[in-house]
Design an enzyme around this catalytic site. Structure first.
Site, PDB file in Angstrom:
ATOM      1  N   ASP A  53       0.835  -1.255  -0.075  1.00 40.60           N
ATOM      2  CA  ASP A  53      -0.016   0.032  -0.228  1.00 40.60           C
ATOM      3  C   ASP A  53       0.931   1.132   0.025  1.00 40.60           C
ATOM      4  O   ASP A  53       0.627   2.322  -0.773  1.00 40.60           O
ATOM      5  CB  ASP A  53      -0.906  -0.014   1.290  1.00 40.60           C
ATOM      6  CG  ASP A  53      -2.067  -1.000   1.106  1.00 40.60           C
ATOM      7  OD1 ASP A  53      -2.441  -1.266  -0.101  1.00 40.60           O
ATOM      8  OD2 ASP A  53      -2.655  -1.376   1.972  1.00 40.60           O
ATOM      9  N   GLY A  54       2.052   1.277   0.702  1.00 42.60           N
ATOM     10  CA  GLY A  54       2.834   2.189   0.706  1.00 42.60           C
ATOM     11  C   GLY A  54       3.317   2.727  -0.631  1.00 42.60           C
ATOM     12  O   GLY A  54       3.599   3.798  -0.905  1.00 42.60           O
ATOM     13  N   ASN A 126      -5.083   8.782   1.503  1.00 45.66           N
ATOM     14  CA  ASN A 126      -5.557   8.116   2.832  1.00 45.66           C
ATOM     15  C   ASN A 126      -5.987   9.093   3.815  1.00 45.66           C
ATOM     16  O   ASN A 126      -7.209   8.996   4.213  1.00 45.66           O
ATOM     17  CB  ASN A 126      -4.433   7.262   3.599  1.00 45.66           C
ATOM     18  CG  ASN A 126      -4.510   5.918   3.248  1.00 45.66           C
ATOM     19  OD1 ASN A 126      -5.400   5.323   2.352  1.00 45.66           O
ATOM     20  ND2 ASN A 126      -3.246   5.394   3.459  1.00 45.66           N
ATOM     21  N   ALA A 167      -7.049   2.685   6.787  1.00 44.44           N
ATOM     22  CA  ALA A 167      -5.766   2.851   7.420  1.00 44.44           C
ATOM     23  C   ALA A 167      -5.714   3.100   8.855  1.00 44.44           C
ATOM     24  O   ALA A 167      -6.197   2.676  10.003  1.00 44.44           O
ATOM     25  CB  ALA A 167      -5.242   3.441   6.511  1.00 44.44           C
ATOM     26  N   TYR A 168      -4.780   4.449   9.133  1.00 45.18           N
ATOM     27  CA  TYR A 168      -4.666   5.052  10.553  1.00 45.18           C
ATOM     28  C   TYR A 168      -6.264   5.362  11.294  1.00 45.18           C
ATOM     29  O   TYR A 168      -6.162   4.881  12.287  1.00 45.18           O
ATOM     30  CB  TYR A 168      -3.923   6.354  10.050  1.00 45.18           C
ATOM     31  CG  TYR A 168      -3.190   6.757  11.389  1.00 45.18           C
ATOM     32  CD1 TYR A 168      -3.052   6.083  12.669  1.00 45.18           C
ATOM     33  CD2 TYR A 168      -2.527   7.859  11.463  1.00 45.18           C
ATOM     34  CE1 TYR A 168      -2.662   6.791  13.727  1.00 45.18           C
ATOM     35  CE2 TYR A 168      -1.848   8.400  12.384  1.00 45.18           C
ATOM     36  CZ  TYR A 168      -1.800   8.101  13.557  1.00 45.18           C
ATOM     37  OH  TYR A 168      -1.097   8.468  14.665  1.00 45.18           O
ATOM     38  N   ASN A 169      -6.928   5.813  10.380  1.00 42.64           N
ATOM     39  CA  ASN A 169      -8.389   5.941  11.044  1.00 42.64           C
ATOM     40  C   ASN A 169      -8.831   4.760  11.808  1.00 42.64           C
ATOM     41  O   ASN A 169      -9.513   5.042  12.759  1.00 42.64           O
ATOM     42  CB  ASN A 169      -9.370   6.387   9.911  1.00 42.64           C
ATOM     43  CG  ASN A 169     -10.775   6.543   9.989  1.00 42.64           C
ATOM     44  OD1 ASN A 169     -11.114   7.623  11.003  1.00 42.64           O
ATOM     45  ND2 ASN A 169     -11.475   5.681   9.906  1.00 42.64           N
ATOM     46  N   PHE A 170      -8.965   3.597  11.074  1.00 46.54           N
ATOM     47  CA  PHE A 170      -9.448   2.317  11.517  1.00 46.54           C
ATOM     48  C   PHE A 170      -8.846   2.096  12.951  1.00 46.54           C
ATOM     49  O   PHE A 170      -9.390   1.845  13.772  1.00 46.54           O
ATOM     50  CB  PHE A 170      -9.351   1.211  10.744  1.00 46.54           C
ATOM     51  CG  PHE A 170     -10.076  -0.006  11.235  1.00 46.54           C
ATOM     52  CD1 PHE A 170     -11.339  -0.245  11.235  1.00 46.54           C
ATOM     53  CD2 PHE A 170      -9.026  -0.875  11.798  1.00 46.54           C
ATOM     54  CE1 PHE A 170     -11.770  -1.317  11.707  1.00 46.54           C
ATOM     55  CE2 PHE A 170      -9.610  -2.130  12.123  1.00 46.54           C
ATOM     56  CZ  PHE A 170     -10.834  -2.242  12.039  1.00 46.54           C
ATOM     57  N   ALA A 190      -6.404  10.147  20.882  1.00 45.81           N
ATOM     58  CA  ALA A 190      -6.426  10.375  22.088  1.00 45.81           C
ATOM     59  C   ALA A 190      -6.878  11.840  22.726  1.00 45.81           C
ATOM     60  O   ALA A 190      -6.253  12.614  23.306  1.00 45.81           O
ATOM     61  CB  ALA A 190      -4.955  10.340  22.648  1.00 45.81           C
TER      62      ALA A 190
HETATM   63  P1  NAD Z   1       3.308   1.115   5.144  1.00 46.99           P
HETATM   64  O1  NAD Z   1       3.255   1.032   3.700  1.00 46.99           O
HETATM   65  O2  NAD Z   1       3.915   0.324   6.167  1.00 46.99           O
HETATM   66  O3  NAD Z   1       1.502   0.985   5.780  1.00 46.99           O
HETATM   67  C1  NAD Z   1       1.327   1.160   7.067  1.00 46.99           C
HETATM   68  C2  NAD Z   1       0.244  -0.012   6.964  1.00 46.99           C
HETATM   69  O4  NAD Z   1      -0.966   0.783   6.701  1.00 46.99           O
HETATM   70  C3  NAD Z   1       0.373  -1.205   6.211  1.00 46.99           C
HETATM   71  O5  NAD Z   1       0.049  -2.423   6.981  1.00 46.99           O
HETATM   72  C4  NAD Z   1      -0.519  -0.943   4.920  1.00 46.99           C
HETATM   73  O6  NAD Z   1      -1.100  -2.091   4.415  1.00 46.99           O
HETATM   74  C5  NAD Z   1      -1.710  -0.079   5.667  1.00 46.99           C
HETATM   75  N1  NAD Z   1      -2.537   0.688   4.863  1.00 46.99           N
HETATM   76  C6  NAD Z   1      -1.972   1.825   4.199  1.00 46.99           C
HETATM   77  N2  NAD Z   1      -3.083   2.204   3.609  1.00 46.99           N
HETATM   78  C7  NAD Z   1      -4.315   1.634   3.637  1.00 46.99           C
HETATM   79  C8  NAD Z   1      -5.494   1.665   3.580  1.00 46.99           C
HETATM   80  N3  NAD Z   1      -5.968   2.392   2.747  1.00 46.99           N
HETATM   81  N4  NAD Z   1      -6.561   0.718   4.261  1.00 46.99           N
HETATM   82  C9  NAD Z   1      -5.997  -0.143   4.875  1.00 46.99           C
HETATM   83  N5  NAD Z   1      -4.630  -0.509   5.391  1.00 46.99           N
HETATM   84  C10 NAD Z   1      -3.838   0.606   4.705  1.00 46.99           C
HETATM   85  O7  NAD Z   1       3.454   2.565   5.786  1.00 46.99           O
HETATM   86  P2  NAD Z   1       3.706   4.043   4.938  1.00 46.99           P
HETATM   87  O8  NAD Z   1       4.301   3.891   3.556  1.00 46.99           O
HETATM   88  O9  NAD Z   1       4.223   5.070   5.940  1.00 46.99           O
HETATM   89  O10 NAD Z   1       2.027   3.980   4.575  1.00 46.99           O
HETATM   90  C11 NAD Z   1       1.390   5.272   5.150  1.00 46.99           C
HETATM   91  C12 NAD Z   1       0.019   4.994   5.744  1.00 46.99           C
HETATM   92  O11 NAD Z   1       0.340   4.222   6.961  1.00 46.99           O
HETATM   93  C13 NAD Z   1      -0.731   6.255   6.334  1.00 46.99           C
HETATM   94  O12 NAD Z   1      -1.583   6.738   5.320  1.00 46.99           O
HETATM   95  C14 NAD Z   1      -1.284   5.631   7.531  1.00 46.99           C
HETATM   96  O13 NAD Z   1      -2.763   5.506   7.061  1.00 46.99           O
HETATM   97  C15 NAD Z   1      -0.875   4.204   7.795  1.00 46.99           C
HETATM   98  N6  NAD Z   1      -0.637   4.478   9.371  1.00 46.99           N
HETATM   99  C16 NAD Z   1      -0.912   3.953  10.117  1.00 46.99           C
HETATM  100  C17 NAD Z   1      -1.023   3.905  11.369  1.00 46.99           C
HETATM  101  C18 NAD Z   1      -1.788   3.072  12.411  1.00 46.99           C
HETATM  102  O14 NAD Z   1      -2.597   2.264  12.209  1.00 46.99           O
HETATM  103  N7  NAD Z   1      -1.366   3.074  13.583  1.00 46.99           N
HETATM  104  C19 NAD Z   1      -0.096   4.850  11.910  1.00 46.99           C
HETATM  105  C20 NAD Z   1       0.673   5.607  10.980  1.00 46.99           C
HETATM  106  C21 NAD Z   1       0.215   5.469   9.594  1.00 46.99           C
END
Ligand code: NAD
Length: 269
Positions: A53-54, A126, A167-170, A190
């Site tokens: 996804d990244g 995202n 993604a992060y939202n979830f 938080a």
């Molecule tokens: P990455 O590629 O390692 O992605 C991090 C995780 O987010 C992976 O498991 C990826 O599959 C998942 N992901 C990304 N987009 C998604 C989506 N639309 N639906 C479901 N899962 C998704 O790291 P990166 O390259 O820095 O990716 C950036 C994304 O990582 C950000 O857009 C953010 O949404 C996500 N993120 C998640 C968290 C969290 O879940 N706590 C924290 C920081 C960033």
């Protein structure tokens, strides 16, 4: 249509598995009469992104949100944007040639980051996150379409698109929104909820034509971080940030309409 003139871009990350997959894909596409570019060519009819996804997020940002549809071959962990497994490459090529797919449009989030001097414009796939840069609590006045909603106090806020909702939202308890719905979601990170400060603990989903405004208290204007799809950005003297659904859109090939639900089940359950 004359296949010889059909161009396909392969955009791959650099890891071994992705490069191997890209080479195989390139050979197969050339055999079927396509011209393959390993750099972005704006005359192409399709972008195939190889990676996780990244990699997809970076490919869209680097190539400035092209309107040429994307499809992803997943060489990372479970990919939400990356629909095809490397072992299903032949099936994908056949389906593509036979036009057995739909093109889905994805909504993007835009942010107008206004500092004391000027405004900067961002687009996210995202989400765009506003958070304290030094692990400090930040205070934000939240308005929706000019209506003051709350004085938020906590780590920050995530403004996500429907496709970013998984993604992060979830991870912070936000809702899953089907990618074709024209909405934005505002999720608190938080939130402090005490006698001194009170803000909503849950996320809010707003219609796509709403403007979400976050006004920072003066003392946080230099200690606030903006994170666009995982990329940190810093601005001096931020006053406020306005979010809305972007006028830009990106497009994705969907080869299996059940993929979204299968992905949800296998990633989260
Ligand atoms: P990455 O590629 O390692 O992605 C991090 C995780 O987010 C992976 O498991 C990826 O599959 C998942 N992901 C990304 N987009 C998604 C989506 N639309 N639906 C479901 N899962 C998704 O790291 P990166 O390259 O820095 O990716 C950036 C994304 O990582 C950000 O857009 C953010 O949404 C996500 N993120 C998640 C968290 C969290 O879940 N706590 C924290 C920081 C960033």
């Amino acid at each position: 249509m004359n296949n010889k003139r059909r161009i396909i871009n392969i955009i791959s990350n650099r890891n071994f598995e992705s490069r191997k997959t890209s080479m195989e894909l390139k050979e197969k596409l050339i055999k079927r009469g396509f011209i393959v570019r390993e750099r972005f060519d704006k005359r192409a009819e399709l972008n195939i992104c190889v990676g996780g996804d990244g990699s997809f997020l970076r490919a869209v940002h680097r190539n400035k949100f092209p309107t040429i549809p994307f499809v992803g071959i997943n060489t990372g962990h479970l990919g939400f944007f990356q629909e095809i497994l490397p072992e299903n490459m032949d099936e994908f090529i056949n389906k593509y040639i036979n036009k057995e797919y739909i093109v889905e449009e994805l909504f993007l989030v835009s942010a107008e980051v206004c500092t004391k001097d000027k405004c900067y414009y961002l687009t996210g796939i995202n989400e765009i996150v506003v958070k304290g840069s030094k692990s400090k609590v930040i205070h934000i006045d939240v308005s929706i379409d000019g209506n003051h909603l709350e004085h938020f106090c906590g780590d920050g806020m995530i403004i996500s698109t429907p496709s970013g909702s998984t993604a992060y939202n979830f991870s912070v308890g936000g809702s899953i929104i089907y990618p074709t719905l024209n909405t934005l979601q505002l999720a608190p990170l938080a939130p402090i909820s005490s006698k001194a400060y009170r803000s909503l603990l849950n996320s809010i989903v707003v219609p796509g034509d709403c403007v979400i405004s976050l006004k920072l208290e003066n003392r946080y204007s230099n200690s606030t971080l903006i994170v666009n799809d995982g990329v940190e950005l810093r601005y001096d003297n931020i006053d406020h940030i306005n979010f809305k659904i972007s006028d830009k859109k990106i497009y994705r090939l969907v080869l299996d309409k059940n993929m979204y639900w299968n992905n949800l089940r296998s990633k989260f359950l």
